[in-house]
Design a protein around this motif. Sequence first.
Motif, PDB file in Angstrom:
ATOM      1  N   PHE A  57     131.644  58.091  96.846  1.00 56.64           N
ATOM      2  CA  PHE A  57     130.723  58.991  97.557  1.00 56.64           C
ATOM      3  C   PHE A  57     131.488  59.979  98.421  1.00 56.64           C
ATOM      4  CE2 PHE A  57     128.511  59.846 101.575  1.00 56.64           C
ATOM      5  CZ  PHE A  57     127.417  60.565 101.103  1.00 56.64           C
ATOM      6  N   VAL A  58     132.487  59.491  99.157  1.00 55.51           N
ATOM      7  CA  VAL A  58     133.295  60.377  99.999  1.00 55.51           C
ATOM      8  C   VAL A  58     134.056  61.379  99.138  1.00 55.51           C
ATOM      9  CG1 VAL A  58     135.269  60.453 101.573  1.00 55.51           C
ATOM     10  CG2 VAL A  58     133.504  58.716 101.877  1.00 55.51           C
ATOM     11  N   GLY A  59     134.577  60.932  97.987  1.00 55.66           N
ATOM     12  CA  GLY A  59     135.306  61.825  97.096  1.00 55.66           C
ATOM     13  C   GLY A  59     134.438  62.917  96.497  1.00 55.66           C
ATOM     14  N   ILE A  60     133.138  62.668  96.408  1.00 57.66           N
ATOM     15  CA  ILE A  60     132.211  63.693  95.919  1.00 57.66           C
ATOM     16  C   ILE A  60     131.713  64.562  97.062  1.00 57.66           C
ATOM     17  CG2 ILE A  60     129.962  64.073  94.834  1.00 57.66           C
ATOM     18  CD1 ILE A  60     130.404  61.506  93.250  1.00 57.66           C
ATOM     19  N   ASN A  61     131.371  63.933  98.168  1.00 56.20           N
ATOM     20  CA  ASN A  61     130.708  64.623  99.273  1.00 56.20           C
ATOM     21  C   ASN A  61     131.635  65.563 100.029  1.00 56.20           C
ATOM     22  OD1 ASN A  61     130.095  64.303 102.486  1.00 56.20           O
ATOM     23  ND2 ASN A  61     128.208  64.562 101.312  1.00 56.20           N
ATOM     24  N   VAL A  62     132.802  65.075 100.423  1.00 57.30           N
ATOM     25  CA  VAL A  62     133.689  65.870 101.278  1.00 57.30           C
ATOM     26  C   VAL A  62     134.213  67.121 100.568  1.00 57.30           C
ATOM     27  CG1 VAL A  62     135.867  65.831 102.556  1.00 57.30           C
ATOM     28  CG2 VAL A  62     134.309  63.884 102.703  1.00 57.30           C
ATOM     29  N   PRO A  63     134.766  67.031  99.353  1.00 56.66           N
ATOM     30  CA  PRO A  63     135.209  68.275  98.688  1.00 56.66           C
ATOM     31  C   PRO A  63     134.065  69.247  98.443  1.00 56.66           C
ATOM     32  CG  PRO A  63     136.158  66.352  97.609  1.00 56.66           C
ATOM     33  CD  PRO A  63     135.122  65.842  98.545  1.00 56.66           C
ATOM     34  N   ASN A 148     140.436  64.282 106.139  1.00 55.33           N
ATOM     35  CA  ASN A 148     141.314  63.107 106.196  1.00 55.33           C
ATOM     36  C   ASN A 148     140.675  61.880 105.568  1.00 55.33           C
ATOM     37  OD1 ASN A 148     139.470  63.087 108.432  1.00 55.33           O
ATOM     38  ND2 ASN A 148     140.656  61.429 109.346  1.00 55.33           N
ATOM     39  N   ARG A 149     139.353  61.876 105.404  1.00 54.18           N
ATOM     40  CA  ARG A 149     138.692  60.751 104.730  1.00 54.18           C
ATOM     41  C   ARG A 149     139.111  60.643 103.267  1.00 54.18           C
ATOM     42  NH1 ARG A 149     137.228  62.011 109.860  1.00 54.18           N
ATOM     43  NH2 ARG A 149     135.666  60.560 110.707  1.00 54.18           N
ATOM     44  N   LEU A 150     139.641  61.729 102.735  1.00 58.61           N
ATOM     45  CA  LEU A 150     140.054  61.729 101.330  1.00 58.61           C
ATOM     46  C   LEU A 150     141.308  60.891 101.098  1.00 58.61           C
ATOM     47  CD1 LEU A 150     139.429  65.475 100.414  1.00 58.61           C
ATOM     48  CD2 LEU A 150     137.969  63.506  99.936  1.00 58.61           C
ATOM     49  N   PHE A 151     142.000  60.487 102.174  1.00 59.23           N
ATOM     50  CA  PHE A 151     143.130  59.577 102.008  1.00 59.23           C
ATOM     51  C   PHE A 151     142.692  58.283 101.333  1.00 59.23           C
ATOM     52  CE2 PHE A 151     145.115  61.979 105.621  1.00 59.23           C
ATOM     53  CZ  PHE A 151     146.223  62.411 104.905  1.00 59.23           C
ATOM     54  N   ARG A 152     141.445  57.928 101.525  1.00 59.44           N
ATOM     55  CA  ARG A 152     140.923  56.678 100.965  1.00 59.44           C
ATOM     56  C   ARG A 152     140.851  56.693  99.445  1.00 59.44           C
ATOM     57  NH1 ARG A 152     139.291  51.495 103.034  1.00 59.44           N
ATOM     58  NH2 ARG A 152     139.697  51.635 105.261  1.00 59.44           N
ATOM     59  N   ILE A 153     140.920  57.865  98.847  1.00 53.64           N
ATOM     60  CA  ILE A 153     140.819  57.948  97.388  1.00 53.64           C
ATOM     61  C   ILE A 153     141.973  57.195  96.724  1.00 53.64           C
ATOM     62  CG2 ILE A 153     140.930  59.566  95.442  1.00 53.64           C
ATOM     63  CD1 ILE A 153     139.335  61.512  97.041  1.00 53.64           C
ATOM     64  N   VAL A 154     143.120  57.155  97.392  1.00 51.12           N
ATOM     65  CA  VAL A 154     144.259  56.420  96.839  1.00 51.12           C
ATOM     66  C   VAL A 154     143.906  54.946  96.663  1.00 51.12           C
ATOM     67  CG1 VAL A 154     146.708  55.914  97.155  1.00 51.12           C
ATOM     68  CG2 VAL A 154     145.761  58.048  98.011  1.00 51.12           C
ATOM     69  N   ARG A 155     142.976  54.458  97.454  1.00 51.76           N
ATOM     70  CA  ARG A 155     142.553  53.066  97.384  1.00 51.76           C
ATOM     71  C   ARG A 155     141.896  52.713  96.051  1.00 51.76           C
ATOM     72  NH1 ARG A 155     142.810  48.150 100.112  1.00 51.76           N
ATOM     73  NH2 ARG A 155     143.065  48.435 102.340  1.00 51.76           N
ATOM     74  N   LEU A 156     141.456  53.697  95.307  1.00 53.29           N
ATOM     75  CA  LEU A 156     140.786  53.431  94.037  1.00 53.29           C
ATOM     76  C   LEU A 156     141.706  52.696  93.074  1.00 53.29           C
ATOM     77  CD1 LEU A 156     138.847  56.787  93.501  1.00 53.29           C
ATOM     78  CD2 LEU A 156     137.918  54.595  94.245  1.00 53.29           C
TER      79      LEU A 156
END
Length: 354
Positions: A57-63, A148-156
């Motif tokens: 959701f963050v990866g879609i919403n923030v960009p 900076n919330r996009l750093f979490r995408i690496v967690r995928l």
Amino acid sequence: MVSLNCCRWRKGKEDAVIDMKGKEAPKPAKAPRTYILHSESKIRNRWDLLMFLTVVFVGINVPLRIGFDVLEWKMWLPFDITTDILFIIDIFICIRTTFELDGEIVKDPVAIRKNYIRGWFILDILSIIPMEIALVAMEHYHPYVRANRLFRIVRLTYYFAQWEKVTSLKPSMIRIFKSTFVILALAHFIGCGFFLVILIEQEEAVKDFTGTTAILERSLGSQYIRSFYWSFVTMTGYNNTNPHTQLETLFSIFVTMVGVSLFATIIGTVGSLVTNLDSSALYFRQKMDGINDYMKYKRIPQELQNEVRNYYTYLWKSGKGLDKNKVLDDLPPYLKNKMCVILNSEIIKKVPLF
């Protein structure tokens, strides 16, 4: 006359001292209990699924909000607060989650904390820094403060690895899903970047580059669909847009390079599977497919399936290999006993002795 003032008795595994007056001596204080969550428990798997969906959701919403300059923030405030709270809770859960080291599950709290700090801790902390507070005094809001919330995408990558360990799906199906997911994610990011370039260029973004007219006057949905289409066809190399400015040219080159690299990787992967260049890895995947199908057909409990898969994964990573003539014979005795109990449970229930 007995000179003893007290006697000792045993109850279960605990000793208690009672004097002749019937008073019980105080028991020694117990050490505080430490709660540790197993990395493959049902609770942890469900939490990982929730965090996977949150990161997506963050990866879609923030960009989307950054690329299309969505300045409306009150509508998104509940979602932003919820995702931030989940990210903070996830840090505390990770500090209390076991990890695997050389085929063994580490449960020591100190070792768990050190392993987490050396691993995901820095990215997790960077992803929860409230950059919005810095803009409150300025009385100005822009969605890039949540970048900076996009750093979490690496967690995928971690979530996919955990999914492979606990799922009974065939590895080939998982690889297809991951490839599709990566392509769609890149198309989304590039599409948002494409419209950001248009916003920067404004009137200079002519039809030759955008492929359409009056794109800035369209609705958000129409703008996103057009941007997503442009990113997709440009990655595949079939787009014939003509950039005019330097920014448009550089962005087009970048997208083309990403697209060529991506599809070259996919074609290379498919080619290696077809030609069976890695026969040992292919055999391992086929072996795991057969074991997963066998356990699924026999309705083996999910926890026991995870233990069996973990053992074969450990054999593969340690380089010990697998015997092609055996399916379950190379399991350790305790897993063999568990499998035998499950497979013969109906017969055992019919025996009065049990």
